[in-house]
Design a protein around this motif. Structure first.
Motif, PDB file in Angstrom:
ATOM      1  N   VAL A  73      -3.949   0.950  -9.807  1.00  0.00           N
ATOM      2  CA  VAL A  73      -4.998   0.201  -9.113  1.00  0.00           C
ATOM      3  C   VAL A  73      -4.717   0.212  -7.614  1.00  0.00           C
ATOM      4  N   VAL A  74      -5.711   0.631  -6.829  1.00  0.00           N
ATOM      5  CA  VAL A  74      -5.556   0.711  -5.376  1.00  0.00           C
ATOM      6  C   VAL A  74      -5.488  -0.701  -4.786  1.00  0.00           C
ATOM      7  N   PRO A  75      -4.501  -0.993  -3.929  1.00  0.00           N
ATOM      8  CA  PRO A  75      -4.460  -2.308  -3.272  1.00  0.00           C
ATOM      9  C   PRO A  75      -5.735  -2.560  -2.466  1.00  0.00           C
ATOM     10  N   ASN A  76      -6.109  -3.806  -2.358  1.00  0.00           N
ATOM     11  CA  ASN A  76      -7.327  -4.184  -1.648  1.00  0.00           C
ATOM     12  C   ASN A  76      -7.085  -4.136  -0.144  1.00  0.00           C
ATOM     13  N   VAL A  77      -7.495  -3.019   0.477  1.00  0.00           N
ATOM     14  CA  VAL A  77      -7.258  -2.783   1.902  1.00  0.00           C
ATOM     15  C   VAL A  77      -8.592  -2.494   2.577  1.00  0.00           C
ATOM     16  N   ASN A  78      -8.877  -3.164   3.702  1.00  0.00           N
ATOM     17  CA  ASN A  78     -10.137  -2.889   4.385  1.00  0.00           C
ATOM     18  C   ASN A  78     -10.053  -1.592   5.189  1.00  0.00           C
ATOM     19  N   MET A  79     -11.186  -1.115   5.654  1.00  0.00           N
ATOM     20  CA  MET A  79     -11.255   0.207   6.290  1.00  0.00           C
ATOM     21  C   MET A  79     -10.413   0.291   7.563  1.00  0.00           C
ATOM     22  N   PHE A  80     -10.266  -0.815   8.273  1.00  0.00           N
ATOM     23  CA  PHE A  80      -9.498  -0.788   9.515  1.00  0.00           C
ATOM     24  C   PHE A  80      -8.002  -0.673   9.223  1.00  0.00           C
ATOM     25  N   ASN A  81      -7.534  -1.434   8.247  1.00  0.00           N
ATOM     26  CA  ASN A  81      -6.133  -1.335   7.855  1.00  0.00           C
ATOM     27  C   ASN A  81      -5.826   0.003   7.211  1.00  0.00           C
ATOM     28  N   LEU A  82      -6.780   0.530   6.447  1.00  0.00           N
ATOM     29  CA  LEU A  82      -6.552   1.784   5.735  1.00  0.00           C
ATOM     30  C   LEU A  82      -6.241   2.926   6.705  1.00  0.00           C
ATOM     31  N   SER A  83      -6.927   2.973   7.830  1.00  0.00           N
ATOM     32  CA  SER A  83      -6.677   4.024   8.815  1.00  0.00           C
ATOM     33  C   SER A  83      -5.233   3.963   9.314  1.00  0.00           C
ATOM     34  N   THR A  84      -4.769   2.762   9.626  1.00  0.00           N
ATOM     35  CA  THR A  84      -3.396   2.592  10.107  1.00  0.00           C
ATOM     36  C   THR A  84      -2.385   2.927   9.023  1.00  0.00           C
ATOM     37  N   LEU A  85      -2.641   2.455   7.809  1.00  0.00           N
ATOM     38  CA  LEU A  85      -1.698   2.689   6.715  1.00  0.00           C
ATOM     39  C   LEU A  85      -1.645   4.163   6.323  1.00  0.00           C
ATOM     40  N   SER A  86      -2.772   4.852   6.418  1.00  0.00           N
ATOM     41  CA  SER A  86      -2.779   6.292   6.140  1.00  0.00           C
ATOM     42  C   SER A  86      -1.941   7.042   7.166  1.00  0.00           C
ATOM     43  N   SER A  87      -1.994   6.584   8.417  1.00  0.00           N
ATOM     44  CA  SER A  87      -1.163   7.177   9.466  1.00  0.00           C
ATOM     45  C   SER A  87       0.315   6.929   9.182  1.00  0.00           C
ATOM     46  N   PHE A  88       0.655   5.705   8.761  1.00  0.00           N
ATOM     47  CA  PHE A  88       2.034   5.396   8.387  1.00  0.00           C
ATOM     48  C   PHE A  88       2.497   6.325   7.261  1.00  0.00           C
ATOM     49  N   ALA A  89       1.643   6.502   6.243  1.00  0.00           N
ATOM     50  CA  ALA A  89       2.001   7.327   5.090  1.00  0.00           C
ATOM     51  C   ALA A  89       2.259   8.770   5.509  1.00  0.00           C
TER      52      ALA A  89
ATOM     53  N   TYR B 277       0.823  -1.201   0.000  1.00  0.00           N
ATOM     54  CA  TYR B 277       0.000   0.000   0.000  1.00  0.00           C
ATOM     55  C   TYR B 277       0.864   1.261   0.000  1.00  0.00           C
ATOM     56  N   LEU B 278       1.922   1.267   0.812  1.00  0.00           N
ATOM     57  CA  LEU B 278       2.776   2.449   0.901  1.00  0.00           C
ATOM     58  C   LEU B 278       3.483   2.732  -0.432  1.00  0.00           C
ATOM     59  N   GLU B 279       3.885   1.674  -1.120  1.00  0.00           N
ATOM     60  CA  GLU B 279       4.477   1.868  -2.450  1.00  0.00           C
ATOM     61  C   GLU B 279       3.454   2.528  -3.368  1.00  0.00           C
ATOM     62  N   TYR B 280       2.233   1.999  -3.392  1.00  0.00           N
ATOM     63  CA  TYR B 280       1.158   2.583  -4.207  1.00  0.00           C
ATOM     64  C   TYR B 280       0.927   4.042  -3.823  1.00  0.00           C
ATOM     65  N   TYR B 281       0.802   4.299  -2.515  1.00  0.00           N
ATOM     66  CA  TYR B 281       0.481   5.643  -2.033  1.00  0.00           C
ATOM     67  C   TYR B 281       1.525   6.659  -2.507  1.00  0.00           C
ATOM     68  N   PHE B 282       2.796   6.325  -2.368  1.00  0.00           N
ATOM     69  CA  PHE B 282       3.829   7.308  -2.675  1.00  0.00           C
ATOM     70  C   PHE B 282       4.094   7.435  -4.173  1.00  0.00           C
ATOM     71  N   ILE B 283       3.796   6.414  -4.946  1.00  0.00           N
ATOM     72  CA  ILE B 283       3.848   6.594  -6.401  1.00  0.00           C
ATOM     73  C   ILE B 283       2.812   7.629  -6.818  1.00  0.00           C
ATOM     74  N   GLN B 284       1.614   7.534  -6.242  1.00  0.00           N
ATOM     75  CA  GLN B 284       0.577   8.526  -6.551  1.00  0.00           C
ATOM     76  C   GLN B 284       0.963   9.910  -6.036  1.00  0.00           C
ATOM     77  N   ALA B 285       1.527   9.978  -4.836  1.00  0.00           N
ATOM     78  CA  ALA B 285       1.891  11.264  -4.240  1.00  0.00           C
ATOM     79  C   ALA B 285       2.985  11.959  -5.049  1.00  0.00           C
ATOM     80  N   PHE B 286       4.023  11.213  -5.431  1.00  0.00           N
ATOM     81  CA  PHE B 286       5.127  11.828  -6.173  1.00  0.00           C
ATOM     82  C   PHE B 286       4.741  12.165  -7.602  1.00  0.00           C
ATOM     83  N   SER B 287       3.732  11.498  -8.157  1.00  0.00           N
ATOM     84  CA  SER B 287       3.311  11.806  -9.529  1.00  0.00           C
ATOM     85  C   SER B 287       2.725  13.207  -9.631  1.00  0.00           C
ATOM     86  N   LYS B 288       2.357  13.796  -8.495  1.00  0.00           N
ATOM     87  CA  LYS B 288       1.777  15.141  -8.489  1.00  0.00           C
ATOM     88  C   LYS B 288       2.821  16.204  -8.138  1.00  0.00           C
TER      89      LYS B 288
END
Length: 284
Positions: free
Chosen positions: A132-148, A108-119
């Motif tokens: 394509v967004v990785p398949n992440v459930n809502m509970f994991n997404l909150s934690t991963l967004s904090s990591f990002a 997920y973090l690889e996906y997130y930062f590829i999108q972030a740096f593309s801007k």
């Protein structure tokens, strides 16, 4: 609202303090390693450097570019890039000191930062832009967004800018504008030692004849990837099959890279932009 944060720095080798450092927010388990290419072997010996990781390889030569990757064995994955990716000068590796990143996290973090740096002003070296967004459930997404968010802070603390484009205020402070020589339709301006290719400039796909150059097609492939990424990331819109128009200003470290982008073949940037070489010779 202004907030304050603390960052801890540790230098494993004081003789190479500018090329190897460990950094960490004391309130977080995320640990970062900043290293130049020459220090790569030393990083492998450091605690936690072989944990699950997301990493960034940066080049700031003629054009600021970045490769974003993930690794289940930390720094060891990056060693392979010494063979197949020679563009980078320094890297940043992010792990957790309790190895709490799992495969889903780094994916997920690889996906997130590829999108972030593309801007941003950085050109992406990744061939797969992970649309394509990785398949992440809502509970994991909150934690991963904090990591990002934490990782973005650490990157910015190391001097990596996520600034998307040049503001109107900055444009008003810029030096004079230099036009591309005919028949090219583009312009740059100088600002803070950078060369800003301006919005509405036309960029071109590399010319087909460059495929047969003596470099084995490297110029064509790299230029084609850069051109396609501008369109795929929304920084430019296609005009026809061979050209596109920039939507936003784009920053470069030399005048030659934007000249190549606007012409589709190799260029001396000092001569491509009208009046730029004269300015350089006068030392202005």
């Amino acid at each position: 609202m202004m907030t304050n944060r603390t960052l801890m720095l540790y230098f494993p080798d004081t003789d190479h303090a500018t090329s190897l450092r460990i950094f960490q927010d004391p309130t977080s388990q995320i640990r970062g390693f900043y290293f130049t290419k020459s220090q790569l072997s030393k990083v492998e010996t450091l605690d936690y450097a072989n944990n699950h990781a997301v990493y960034f390889l940066f080049s700031e030569t003629e054009e600021s570019s970045v490769y974003i990757g993930q690794s289940v064995n930390g720094i060891k994955r990056i060693k392979s890039h010494l063979r197949d990716k020679d563009f980078w000068q320094f890297g940043i590796l992010l792990v957790t000191d309790n190895n709490s990143f799992d495969k889903l996290s780094i994916d997920y973090l690889e996906y997130y930062f590829i999108q972030a740096f593309s801007k941003t002003q950085y050109s992406l070296e990744n061939q797969d832009l992970r649309t394509v967004v990785p398949n992440v459930n809502m509970f994991n997404l909150s934690t991963l967004s904090s990591f990002a968010s934490q990782i973005q802070f650490l990157l910015e603390a190391m001097g990596i800018s996520f600034k998307p484009s040049i503001s109107i205020e900055e444009k008003s402070q810029a030096d004079e504008v230099f036009l591309a020589r005919s028949p090219h339709q583009a312009s740059i301006r100088l600002q803070d030692g950078k060369y800003i290719l301006q919005a509405n400039s036309l960029i071109k796909a590399p010319l087909d004849r460059t495929k047969g150059w003596s470099d084995g097609g490297n110029f064509y492939q790299r230029s084609r990837r850069r051109y396609d990424q501008f369109i795929e990331s929304g920084k430019a819109i296609k005009v026809d099959e061979k050209s596109a128009k920039l939507i936003d200003d784009v920053e470069f470290n030399s005048p030659s890279t934007p000249a190549v982008l606007c012409s589709g073949h190799s260029q001396n940037g000092w001569l491509f932009w009208e009046g730029l070489d004269e300015k350089r010779k006068k030392g202005i």
